[in-house]
Design an enzyme around this catalytic site. Structure first.
Site, mmCIF file in Angstrom:
data_model
loop_
_atom_site.group_PDB
_atom_site.id
_atom_site.type_symbol
_atom_site.label_atom_id
_atom_site.label_comp_id
_atom_site.label_asym_id
_atom_site.label_seq_id
_atom_site.Cartn_x
_atom_site.Cartn_y
_atom_site.Cartn_z
ATOM 1 N N ASP A 112 -45.459 -37.041 9.364
ATOM 2 C CA ASP A 112 -45.847 -36.433 8.089
ATOM 3 C C ASP A 112 -45.597 -37.435 6.976
ATOM 4 O OD1 ASP A 112 -46.480 -33.778 9.070
ATOM 5 O OD2 ASP A 112 -44.337 -33.608 9.496
ATOM 6 N N ASP A 171 -45.573 -36.628 15.950
ATOM 7 C CA ASP A 171 -46.437 -36.662 14.769
ATOM 8 C C ASP A 171 -45.664 -37.200 13.571
ATOM 9 O OD1 ASP A 171 -44.846 -34.475 14.190
ATOM 10 O OD2 ASP A 171 -46.389 -33.036 14.769
ATOM 11 N N ASP A 194 -36.290 -27.645 4.636
ATOM 12 C CA ASP A 194 -35.313 -26.672 5.140
ATOM 13 C C ASP A 194 -33.898 -27.233 5.339
ATOM 14 O OD1 ASP A 194 -36.286 -28.149 7.300
ATOM 15 O OD2 ASP A 194 -36.810 -26.412 8.537
HETATM 16 P P1 ATP Z 1 -40.868 -30.844 15.133
HETATM 17 O O1 ATP Z 1 -40.331 -32.021 15.842
HETATM 18 O O2 ATP Z 1 -40.601 -29.576 15.860
HETATM 19 O O3 ATP Z 1 -42.288 -30.982 14.691
HETATM 20 P P2 ATP Z 1 -40.319 -31.029 12.351
HETATM 21 O O4 ATP Z 1 -39.037 -31.166 11.586
HETATM 22 O O5 ATP Z 1 -41.281 -32.162 12.253
HETATM 23 O O6 ATP Z 1 -39.949 -30.720 13.835
HETATM 24 P P3 ATP Z 1 -42.443 -29.401 11.343
HETATM 25 O O7 ATP Z 1 -42.651 -27.935 11.516
HETATM 26 O O8 ATP Z 1 -43.422 -30.345 11.940
HETATM 27 O O9 ATP Z 1 -40.984 -29.692 11.876
HETATM 28 O O10 ATP Z 1 -42.322 -29.639 9.786
HETATM 29 C C1 ATP Z 1 -42.301 -30.926 9.193
HETATM 30 C C2 ATP Z 1 -41.306 -30.942 8.039
HETATM 31 O O11 ATP Z 1 -41.674 -29.961 7.058
HETATM 32 C C3 ATP Z 1 -39.882 -30.577 8.427
HETATM 33 O O12 ATP Z 1 -39.190 -31.693 8.912
HETATM 34 C C4 ATP Z 1 -39.337 -30.062 7.122
HETATM 35 O O13 ATP Z 1 -39.005 -31.108 6.248
HETATM 36 C C5 ATP Z 1 -40.516 -29.329 6.530
HETATM 37 N N1 ATP Z 1 -40.559 -27.904 6.950
HETATM 38 C C6 ATP Z 1 -41.193 -27.362 8.009
HETATM 39 N N2 ATP Z 1 -41.044 -26.038 8.047
HETATM 40 C C7 ATP Z 1 -40.306 -25.716 6.979
HETATM 41 C C8 ATP Z 1 -39.810 -24.487 6.447
HETATM 42 N N3 ATP Z 1 -40.054 -23.328 7.061
HETATM 43 N N4 ATP Z 1 -39.089 -24.537 5.311
HETATM 44 C C9 ATP Z 1 -38.840 -25.708 4.690
HETATM 45 N N5 ATP Z 1 -39.267 -26.886 5.124
HETATM 46 C C10 ATP Z 1 -39.994 -26.902 6.258
HETATM 47 MG MG MG Z 2 -43.290 -32.162 13.120
#
Ligand code: ATP
Ligand code: MG
Length: 383
Positions: free
Chosen positions: A39, A37, A108
């Site tokens: 963002d 995905d 994060d």
């Molecule tokens: P994944 O591949 O597991 O989806 P991801 O890094 O994309 O990993 P997501 O949960 O989809 O994780 O979140 C997207 C983005 O939002 C993260 O990359 C981070 O920048 C931010 N994020 C997500 N959760 C948190 C959190 N608990 N605290 C701070 N920032 C967060």
């Molecule tokens: Mg993600």
């Protein structure tokens, strides 16, 4: 997927807004790993995002996320914001901010705070590129503050370490150790989702001792015991099998992992199987209609406990030798028995069926209606 995202970003730019790809996609793209995905972060407000993109809908009003469609893909578009005043060490109050830099600061880890512009240039306000190169997980900003405001980040740190084979930087690790008590604030749903993903990641085996050492399971005593056992003798298992180990040690199904009714049944059954194997009380009757999934888990768990009594091949061979594979294969049914002994809906019907099943599975009565009838008549039960 990337092309569609760049179109979304260009559309924002045409309307004089800023927009960037941010977070997990950028990390995975730079690591040349698959991503599922994308963002997007923008200074455009949700109402305006919805207006600009026809097939969009508000995904989360609180976090100002709008899901936007482009070329058949969906993108999560979130307005620049900063998060303040976290409630229950998890839920922030959010505020719209003006700059990308402010938005990036709420993220994060440095490796999750990188952005891509519409020409695929990387924008790095936190040193994420260096950490990505050095394979390091480091919080954005003060680790004590960042991990205590949202305790879920503790789980996330280990999840990314397990996925990417990255090292958690020292200060971040020290803050993790000090903040593990806050994990009790995380909802069971969240714990389950995070841990279950972590268990499935390729480097989990390497990270498990680090998780134990950091005291991650200290607030979960059942899981703590299971983690110690698994760490001594590691096998690839999933979270349900892990919960089975915790429940087996505890003597009842653990309540630390959120489980569906079906999963509770599966865990109970697996533990029953383990006990049958341990007592070597494996009967032909037991092998009929046995759940192979629970057998697999039971055998795996016994290996983890260094208590391998049967191999899967041995059990499979015993099953293959059975004259029937299931009680349903019996050449006689409840109606036949009811007629045969002129019974009403008596519990005896089930007893006769069980007797017939035992006899046929045990090999001392052929699976033929006439033979079974004769056998049952010769072993008549009292009403
Ligand atoms: P994944 O591949 O597991 O989806 P991801 O890094 O994309 O990993 P997501 O949960 O989809 O994780 O979140 C997207 C983005 O939002 C993260 O990359 C981070 O920048 C931010 N994020 C997500 N959760 C948190 C959190 N608990 N605290 C701070 N920032 C967060
Ligand atoms: Mg993600």
């Amino acid at each position: 997927m990337l092309e569609g995202a760049l179109k979304v970003i260009k559309k924002f730019e045409d309307e004089k807004y800023e927009a960037y790809i941010v977070g997990g996609f950028v990390r995975d793209y730079l690591l040349d790993m698959p991503a599922y995905d994308i963002d997007i972060t923008t200074n455009c407000l949700p109402d305006e995002v919805e207006r600009l993109f026809p097939n969009s809908f508000v995904q989360s009003a609180k976090y100002r996320t709008v899901t936007v469609e482009m070329d058949g893909y969906h993108y999560e578009v979130t307005t620049y914001r900063s998060d303040k005043k976290f409630k229950d060490h998890r839920h922030p109050e959010t505020k719209v901010t003006k700059t990308l830099k402010q938005d990036v600061k709420r993220r994060d880890f440095t490796i999750n705070s990188l952005c891509l512009d519409s020409d695929l240039n990387v924008i790095d306000y936190t040193g994420g590129l260096i950490d990505l190169r050095d394979k390091i997980i480091r919080t954005v900003g003060n680790p004590m503050k960042r991990l205590s405001e949202d305790a879920l980040r503790v789980f996330r740190a280990f999840r990314f370490a397990s996925r990417l084979d990255f090292t958690i930087e020292n200060n971040t690790m020290n803050a993790i150790k000090l903040n593990t008590p806050l994990l009790k604030f995380i909802s069971k749903e969240r714990v389950r989702t995070e841990l279950s993903k972590t268990f499935d990641e390729p480097y989990f085996k390497k990270v498990l001792p680090i998780m134990l050492d950091a005291g991650l399971f200290k607030v979960y005593p059942d899981m703590h015991e299971a983690a110690k056992v698994l760490n001594r003798n590691y096998y690839d298992i999933d979270l349900i099998e892990f919960a089975t180990i915790a429940s087996y040690i505890k003597g009842e199904v653990t309540e630390e992992v959120l489980l569906s009714r079906k999963e509770i049944k599966q865990i109970t059954q697996t533990i029953e199987y383990i006990k049958i194997f341990e007592n070597r009380s494996l009967s032909k009757r037991f092998l009929l209609d046995v759940s192979m999934e629970c057998i697999d888990s039971a055998l795996k768990i016994m290996k983890i406990f260094n208590n391998e009594i049967y191999t899967k091949e041995e059990i499979q061979a015993m099953i293959d030798e059975l004259p029937i594979q299931s009680a349903k294969d019996l050449d006689i049914n409840g109606f036949d028995i009811k007629k045969l002994f002129k019974l009403d809906d008596s519990p005896l019907i089930k007893k006769y069926l069980d007797m017939a099943t035992d006899a046929v599975a045990g090999g001392y009565c052929p699976n033929k209606k006439a033979k079974i009838t004769k056998f049952l008549k010769g072993n008549k039960l009292d009403e």
